[in-house]
Design a protein around this motif. Structure first.
Motif, PDB file in Angstrom:
ATOM      1  N   PHE A 270      -4.733   8.726   1.513  1.00 43.60           N
ATOM      2  CA  PHE A 270      -6.146   8.511   1.808  1.00 43.60           C
ATOM      3  C   PHE A 270      -6.677   7.178   1.282  1.00 43.60           C
ATOM      4  N   ASP A 271      -5.831   6.413   0.588  1.00 43.76           N
ATOM      5  CA  ASP A 271      -6.291   5.164  -0.024  1.00 43.76           C
ATOM      6  C   ASP A 271      -6.214   3.993   0.943  1.00 43.76           C
TER       7      ASP A 271
ATOM      8  N   GLY B  66       8.723   6.588  12.104  1.00 45.90           N
ATOM      9  CA  GLY B  66       8.892   5.872  10.849  1.00 45.90           C
ATOM     10  C   GLY B  66       7.725   4.941  10.544  1.00 45.90           C
ATOM     11  N   SER B  67       7.497   4.755   9.266  1.00 50.81           N
ATOM     12  CA  SER B  67       6.571   3.760   8.749  1.00 50.81           C
ATOM     13  C   SER B  67       7.076   3.444   7.343  1.00 50.81           C
ATOM     14  N   ALA B  68       6.255   2.861   6.496  1.00 50.81           N
ATOM     15  CA  ALA B  68       6.716   2.491   5.158  1.00 50.81           C
ATOM     16  C   ALA B  68       5.540   2.435   4.201  1.00 50.81           C
ATOM     17  N   VAL B  69       5.832   2.594   2.908  1.00 51.24           N
ATOM     18  CA  VAL B  69       4.779   2.454   1.907  1.00 51.24           C
ATOM     19  C   VAL B  69       4.249   1.029   1.883  1.00 51.24           C
ATOM     20  N   GLY B  70       4.981   0.111   2.516  1.00 48.10           N
ATOM     21  CA  GLY B  70       4.465  -1.242   2.684  1.00 48.10           C
ATOM     22  C   GLY B  70       3.160  -1.269   3.459  1.00 48.10           C
ATOM     23  N   TYR B  71       2.826  -0.167   4.128  1.00 52.93           N
ATOM     24  CA  TYR B  71       1.529  -0.019   4.804  1.00 52.93           C
ATOM     25  C   TYR B  71       0.377  -0.343   3.839  1.00 52.93           C
ATOM     26  N   TYR B  72       0.542   0.013   2.571  1.00 58.33           N
ATOM     27  CA  TYR B  72      -0.541  -0.145   1.593  1.00 58.33           C
ATOM     28  C   TYR B  72      -0.613  -1.554   1.017  1.00 58.33           C
ATOM     29  N   GLY B  73       0.430  -2.385   1.242  1.00 58.17           N
ATOM     30  CA  GLY B  73       0.491  -3.675   0.588  1.00 58.17           C
ATOM     31  C   GLY B  73       0.707  -3.510  -0.907  1.00 58.17           C
ATOM     32  N   ASP B  74       0.608  -4.614  -1.636  1.00 55.71           N
ATOM     33  CA  ASP B  74       0.778  -4.569  -3.093  1.00 55.71           C
ATOM     34  C   ASP B  74      -0.466  -3.934  -3.711  1.00 55.71           C
ATOM     35  N   GLN B  75      -0.266  -2.834  -4.448  1.00 57.73           N
ATOM     36  CA  GLN B  75      -1.398  -2.078  -4.987  1.00 57.73           C
ATOM     37  C   GLN B  75      -1.481  -2.083  -6.508  1.00 57.73           C
ATOM     38  N   GLY B  76      -0.670  -2.940  -7.155  1.00 56.97           N
ATOM     39  CA  GLY B  76      -0.745  -3.021  -8.608  1.00 56.97           C
ATOM     40  C   GLY B  76      -0.443  -1.694  -9.273  1.00 56.97           C
ATOM     41  N   GLN B  77      -1.299  -1.286 -10.203  1.00 57.06           N
ATOM     42  CA  GLN B  77      -1.056  -0.070 -10.987  1.00 57.06           C
ATOM     43  C   GLN B  77      -1.804   1.152 -10.458  1.00 57.06           C
ATOM     44  N   SER B  78      -2.506   1.020  -9.351  1.00 52.53           N
ATOM     45  CA  SER B  78      -3.302   2.133  -8.819  1.00 52.53           C
ATOM     46  C   SER B  78      -2.417   3.240  -8.268  1.00 52.53           C
ATOM     47  N   VAL B  79      -2.845   4.482  -8.451  1.00 56.27           N
ATOM     48  CA  VAL B  79      -2.178   5.618  -7.815  1.00 56.27           C
ATOM     49  C   VAL B  79      -2.599   5.649  -6.347  1.00 56.27           C
ATOM     50  N   ILE B  80      -1.622   5.752  -5.444  1.00 56.10           N
ATOM     51  CA  ILE B  80      -1.901   5.651  -4.014  1.00 56.10           C
ATOM     52  C   ILE B  80      -1.505   6.930  -3.296  1.00 56.10           C
ATOM     53  N   THR B  81      -2.477   7.547  -2.639  1.00 52.71           N
ATOM     54  CA  THR B  81      -2.204   8.672  -1.746  1.00 52.71           C
ATOM     55  C   THR B  81      -2.420   8.212  -0.307  1.00 52.71           C
TER      56      THR B  81
END
Length: 302
Positions: free
Chosen positions: A129-130, A112-127
């Motif tokens: 690889f980001d 398990g992990s979470a999209v919280g890995y990316y932190g707050d990303q505003g309006q950017s599309v996140i894959t």
């Protein structure tokens, strides 16, 4: 397959275990509460209460690690942050060590992990690889993933499941907000433009099984539906489905006062999309939020 699952009595784990049992897999659930395990699954599974007496995981074909203290239940005091980290890091470290100590290790470790890995990303599309934004949720998930990656070898592939908001009437965000919306007291939070990367519980379970059954896959995967929505869109769609107004906006300062630092979970967001899952050929059953919520709420009513 013989599969060991941690977090098997949680929101995702309960439905996953039921699905895997229906596919004739042999399931062992790690839990401190055998009574809860057997009340949920009867005698369809075996239960371990600890890993401390285990020397290896030679007998298992796969490990699925879903354990972790719920991240949104309490304010993030220093003590609570430690609980959140320890509940994820310690079990993952134990599993990795046991996999590495095995002469015939499991072929796959889904952790398990979470999209919280990316932190707050505003309006950017996140894959997948980001680059992440460095904040507590990233630090938590980054170390969690690093511990799991230590199990990667020529014998064991590791998949990291960066999970979004899992929609189910039996728990999670939907169970929390539905009573509020039914009282016509629901609506957007803050400015309402923060993205909510959601996934229907059925697709979450199907995606886990897809990773389990596709031997060429490894690395991180966004476990989210293809079309995240803004918070205000979520509120409008939910209100429309249950035939209630959804205009009672909760100001950001109220959320910050109530939740402190953890307010970022609802005031921030990620437009995370499942690029690697879709590139690998996984097909979502629920692509649009309206069809997902309609399915779940019809099931709930019946």
């Amino acid at each position: 397959m013989k599969i060991l699952i941690t977090g098997g009595t949680g929101l995702i784990g309960t439905q996953l275990v039921q699905e895997l049992v229906s596919r004739s897999h042999q399931i062992t659930v790690l839990s401190r509460s055998p009574q809860k395990v057997y009340s949920l699954f009867c005698k369809a599974v075996e239960c371990w209460t600890s890993l401390s007496d285990k020397k290896n995981l030679n007998d298992f074909d796969a490990i699925i690690n879903l354990a972790g203290e719920p991240i949104a239940e309490k304010r993030w005091t220093d003590e609570q942050k430690k609980i959140l980290c320890d509940s994820r890091w310690k079990i993952t470290q134990q599993l990795t060590e046991l996999i590495n100590a095995s002469e015939t290790p499991p072929a796959v470790f889904l952790s398990g992990s979470a999209v919280g890995y990316y932190g707050d990303q505003g309006q950017s599309v996140i894959t997948e690889f980001d680059q992440p934004h460095d904040e507590f949720t990233h630090q938590l998930a980054q170390h969690w993933e690093a511990l799991a990656q230590n199990a990667q070898s020529s014998a064991t592939r590791v998949c990291l499941m960066r999970t979004g908001l899992v929609l189910s009437p039996k728990g999670g965000v939907l169970e929390k907000v539905l009573p509020i919306f039914k009282m016509a007291a629901g609506g957007p939070i803050g400015h309402g433009k923060q993205f909510m990367p959601w996934i229907h519980i059925d697709d979450m379970v199907r995606a886990i099984c897809f990773l389990l059954d596709t031997p060429e896959l490894s690395g991180p995967f966004n476990m989210t539906a293809p079309y995240p929505v803004h918070n205000d869109q979520f509120a409008a769609i939910l209100g429309d489905i249950i035939n209630r107004p959804a205009f009672v906006r909760t100001p950001a300062f109220v959320i910050k006062t109530m939740l402190g630092e953890s307010a970022t979970l609802v005031l921030g967001g990620q437009q995370a999309i499942p690029k690697r899952l879709e590139d690998a050929g996984f097909e979502f059953k629920f692509v649009e939020l309206k069809e997902a919520l309609t399915d779940l709420l019809v099931k709930d009513d019946t």
